[in-house]
Design a protein around this motif. Sequence first.
Motif, PDB file in Angstrom:
ATOM      1  N   ARG A  10       0.842  -1.231  -0.063  1.00 60.44           N
ATOM      2  CA  ARG A  10      -0.129   0.159   0.208  1.00 60.44           C
ATOM      3  C   ARG A  10       0.666   1.556   0.063  1.00 60.44           C
ATOM      4  NH1 ARG A  10      -3.629  -3.058   3.055  1.00 60.44           N
ATOM      5  NH2 ARG A  10      -2.430  -2.320   5.122  1.00 60.44           N
ATOM      6  N   ALA A  11       2.006   1.038   0.650  1.00 61.00           N
ATOM      7  CA  ALA A  11       3.097   2.427   0.628  1.00 61.00           C
ATOM      8  C   ALA A  11       3.394   2.539  -0.319  1.00 61.00           C
ATOM      9  CB  ALA A  11       3.743   2.224   2.019  1.00 61.00           C
ATOM     10  N   TYR A  12       3.802   1.476  -1.254  1.00 60.58           N
ATOM     11  CA  TYR A  12       4.523   1.762  -2.446  1.00 60.58           C
ATOM     12  C   TYR A  12       3.458   2.490  -3.573  1.00 60.58           C
ATOM     13  CZ  TYR A  12       9.255   0.164  -1.597  1.00 60.58           C
ATOM     14  OH  TYR A  12      10.529  -0.092  -1.235  1.00 60.58           O
ATOM     15  N   ALA A  13       2.156   1.461  -3.443  1.00 60.27           N
ATOM     16  CA  ALA A  13       1.013   2.380  -4.303  1.00 60.27           C
ATOM     17  C   ALA A  13       0.876   3.411  -4.204  1.00 60.27           C
ATOM     18  CB  ALA A  13      -0.322   1.370  -3.874  1.00 60.27           C
ATOM     19  N   ASN A  35      12.924   1.725  -1.614  1.00 60.99           N
ATOM     20  CA  ASN A  35      13.608   1.158  -2.646  1.00 60.99           C
ATOM     21  C   ASN A  35      12.909   1.279  -4.048  1.00 60.99           C
ATOM     22  OD1 ASN A  35      15.151  -0.087  -4.511  1.00 60.99           O
ATOM     23  ND2 ASN A  35      15.283  -2.334  -3.308  1.00 60.99           N
ATOM     24  N   ALA A  36      13.594   2.282  -4.712  1.00 58.00           N
ATOM     25  CA  ALA A  36      12.995   2.701  -6.248  1.00 58.00           C
ATOM     26  C   ALA A  36      12.710   1.425  -7.239  1.00 58.00           C
ATOM     27  CB  ALA A  36      13.245   3.960  -6.723  1.00 58.00           C
ATOM     28  N   ASP A  37      13.718   0.406  -6.968  1.00 60.36           N
ATOM     29  CA  ASP A  37      14.255  -0.670  -7.763  1.00 60.36           C
ATOM     30  C   ASP A  37      13.283  -1.906  -7.334  1.00 60.36           C
ATOM     31  OD1 ASP A  37      15.510   0.991  -9.757  1.00 60.36           O
ATOM     32  OD2 ASP A  37      17.067   0.896  -8.181  1.00 60.36           O
ATOM     33  N   MET A  38      12.616  -1.937  -6.204  1.00 60.37           N
ATOM     34  CA  MET A  38      11.780  -3.095  -5.653  1.00 60.37           C
ATOM     35  C   MET A  38      11.022  -3.278  -6.784  1.00 60.37           C
ATOM     36  SD  MET A  38       9.939  -4.281  -2.195  1.00 60.37           S
ATOM     37  CE  MET A  38      10.967  -3.261  -1.362  1.00 60.37           C
ATOM     38  N   PRO A  39      10.606  -4.410  -7.422  1.00 63.42           N
ATOM     39  CA  PRO A  39       9.503  -5.133  -8.057  1.00 63.42           C
ATOM     40  C   PRO A  39       8.144  -5.203  -7.411  1.00 63.42           C
ATOM     41  CG  PRO A  39      11.116  -6.782  -7.973  1.00 63.42           C
ATOM     42  CD  PRO A  39      11.558  -5.638  -7.130  1.00 63.42           C
ATOM     43  N   VAL A  40       7.352  -4.388  -7.540  1.00 61.80           N
ATOM     44  CA  VAL A  40       5.962  -4.560  -6.740  1.00 61.80           C
ATOM     45  C   VAL A  40       4.929  -4.514  -7.509  1.00 61.80           C
ATOM     46  CG1 VAL A  40       4.853  -3.090  -4.915  1.00 61.80           C
ATOM     47  CG2 VAL A  40       7.323  -2.883  -4.927  1.00 61.80           C
ATOM     48  N   GLY A  73       8.955 -17.076 -12.322  1.00 62.61           N
ATOM     49  CA  GLY A  73       8.020 -17.838 -13.172  1.00 62.61           C
ATOM     50  C   GLY A  73       7.944 -17.015 -14.441  1.00 62.61           C
ATOM     51  N   GLY A  74       8.490 -15.783 -14.613  1.00 66.09           N
ATOM     52  CA  GLY A  74       8.675 -15.141 -15.844  1.00 66.09           C
ATOM     53  C   GLY A  74       7.559 -13.928 -15.873  1.00 66.09           C
ATOM     54  N   ALA A  75       6.834 -13.779 -14.739  1.00 66.14           N
ATOM     55  CA  ALA A  75       5.723 -12.618 -14.776  1.00 66.14           C
ATOM     56  C   ALA A  75       6.502 -11.359 -14.755  1.00 66.14           C
ATOM     57  CB  ALA A  75       4.826 -12.671 -13.648  1.00 66.14           C
ATOM     58  N   ARG A  76       5.853 -10.408 -15.456  1.00 67.66           N
ATOM     59  CA  ARG A  76       6.703  -9.056 -15.079  1.00 67.66           C
ATOM     60  C   ARG A  76       6.229  -8.240 -13.874  1.00 67.66           C
ATOM     61  NH1 ARG A  76       5.080  -9.507 -20.378  1.00 67.66           N
ATOM     62  NH2 ARG A  76       6.221  -8.872 -21.952  1.00 67.66           N
ATOM     63  N   ARG A  77       7.090  -7.725 -13.416  1.00 68.16           N
ATOM     64  CA  ARG A  77       7.022  -6.923 -11.993  1.00 68.16           C
ATOM     65  C   ARG A  77       7.645  -5.421 -12.447  1.00 68.16           C
ATOM     66  NH1 ARG A  77       3.726 -10.030 -11.292  1.00 68.16           N
ATOM     67  NH2 ARG A  77       3.308 -11.615  -9.772  1.00 68.16           N
ATOM     68  N   TYR A  78       6.876  -4.477 -11.913  1.00 67.62           N
ATOM     69  CA  TYR A  78       7.240  -3.205 -12.117  1.00 67.62           C
ATOM     70  C   TYR A  78       7.713  -2.396 -10.823  1.00 67.62           C
ATOM     71  CZ  TYR A  78       5.672  -3.528 -16.859  1.00 67.62           C
ATOM     72  OH  TYR A  78       5.426  -3.867 -18.263  1.00 67.62           O
ATOM     73  N   SER A  79       8.584  -1.642 -10.909  1.00 63.64           N
ATOM     74  CA  SER A  79       9.387  -1.021  -9.916  1.00 63.64           C
ATOM     75  C   SER A  79       8.638   0.568  -9.942  1.00 63.64           C
ATOM     76  CB  SER A  79      10.869  -0.838  -9.702  1.00 63.64           C
ATOM     77  OG  SER A  79      11.063  -0.142 -10.905  1.00 63.64           O
ATOM     78  N   LEU A  80       8.911   1.307  -8.558  1.00 63.15           N
ATOM     79  CA  LEU A  80       8.657   2.818  -8.541  1.00 63.15           C
ATOM     80  C   LEU A  80       9.355   3.278  -9.970  1.00 63.15           C
ATOM     81  CD1 LEU A  80       8.505   3.552  -5.029  1.00 63.15           C
ATOM     82  CD2 LEU A  80       6.728   3.411  -6.432  1.00 63.15           C
ATOM     83  N   ASP A  84       7.608   5.560 -12.474  1.00 68.23           N
ATOM     84  CA  ASP A  84       7.887   6.816 -13.061  1.00 68.23           C
ATOM     85  C   ASP A  84       8.212   6.937 -14.598  1.00 68.23           C
ATOM     86  OD1 ASP A  84       8.704   9.738 -12.310  1.00 68.23           O
ATOM     87  OD2 ASP A  84      10.689   8.915 -12.931  1.00 68.23           O
ATOM     88  N   ARG A  85       8.923   6.145 -14.987  1.00 68.30           N
ATOM     89  CA  ARG A  85       9.460   6.162 -16.647  1.00 68.30           C
ATOM     90  C   ARG A  85       8.067   6.075 -17.339  1.00 68.30           C
ATOM     91  NH1 ARG A  85      14.611   5.242 -18.310  1.00 68.30           N
ATOM     92  NH2 ARG A  85      14.010   3.957 -19.903  1.00 68.30           N
ATOM     93  N   LEU A  86       7.123   5.287 -16.952  1.00 63.45           N
ATOM     94  CA  LEU A  86       6.059   4.800 -17.720  1.00 63.45           C
ATOM     95  C   LEU A  86       5.295   6.186 -17.639  1.00 63.45           C
ATOM     96  CD1 LEU A  86       4.921   1.337 -16.457  1.00 63.45           C
ATOM     97  CD2 LEU A  86       5.399   2.161 -18.708  1.00 63.45           C
ATOM     98  N   ALA A  87       4.827   6.978 -16.716  1.00 61.08           N
ATOM     99  CA  ALA A  87       4.522   8.180 -16.536  1.00 61.08           C
ATOM    100  C   ALA A  87       4.950   9.275 -17.535  1.00 61.08           C
ATOM    101  CB  ALA A  87       4.155   8.782 -15.033  1.00 61.08           C
ATOM    102  N   GLN A  88       6.200   9.144 -17.525  1.00 61.99           N
ATOM    103  CA  GLN A  88       6.896  10.306 -18.340  1.00 61.99           C
ATOM    104  C   GLN A  88       6.601   9.916 -19.754  1.00 61.99           C
ATOM    105  OE1 GLN A  88       8.620  12.861 -17.448  1.00 61.99           O
ATOM    106  NE2 GLN A  88       8.486  12.589 -15.076  1.00 61.99           N
TER     107      GLN A  88
END
Length: 166
Positions: A10-13, A35-40, A73-80, A84-88
């Motif tokens: 929730r904090a990361y969201a 951690n901006a690179d943690m896959p959440v 298992g190969g699923a994608r996980r996005y970090s903060l 940020d890059r997606l929003a940009q």
Amino acid sequence: MTKITPQIRRAYAMCAEALVIGRVTLDTVDELGLNADMPVFTVSAAADLVDIHPQTLRQYDRLGLIVPQRTPGGARRYSLRDIDRLAQAQHMSQDESINLAGITRVLALMEENRQLKRQNRLLRRRLEGNLVFEADADGEVIEVQRIRRTRERSPYRRTILQITAR
């Protein structure tokens, strides 16, 4: 990958939402100790946060524009950082009419600029003498910021000094 508690998720969201609307930056995320690179975030969660179709995220991954981390298992996980890059990228594509090649270049330059500013801040702190070194839990040497304390003059200071002198 480590298991993330619902509270941390929730904090990361909340932080991701603030990144998307421009209320915080990745530098703020660092200052908060996150951690901006943690896959959440899953593909669907990232797509919802940035208001992008999930298929567009997969296309960005295939093109190398924003490459998320993968679970065993190969699923994608996005970090903060990815959010940020997606929003940009979304802003540049929709509002600035920049093509994907241009977005890729701009994002690379923005990240390089952010890293240089971060290094500059660290060097300035070293020059000011606000950093000390200590060992972390694994024995690695890390830099920490020294907190300078000012001596407060209290009416009880003399009494305390007299008691401790006895």
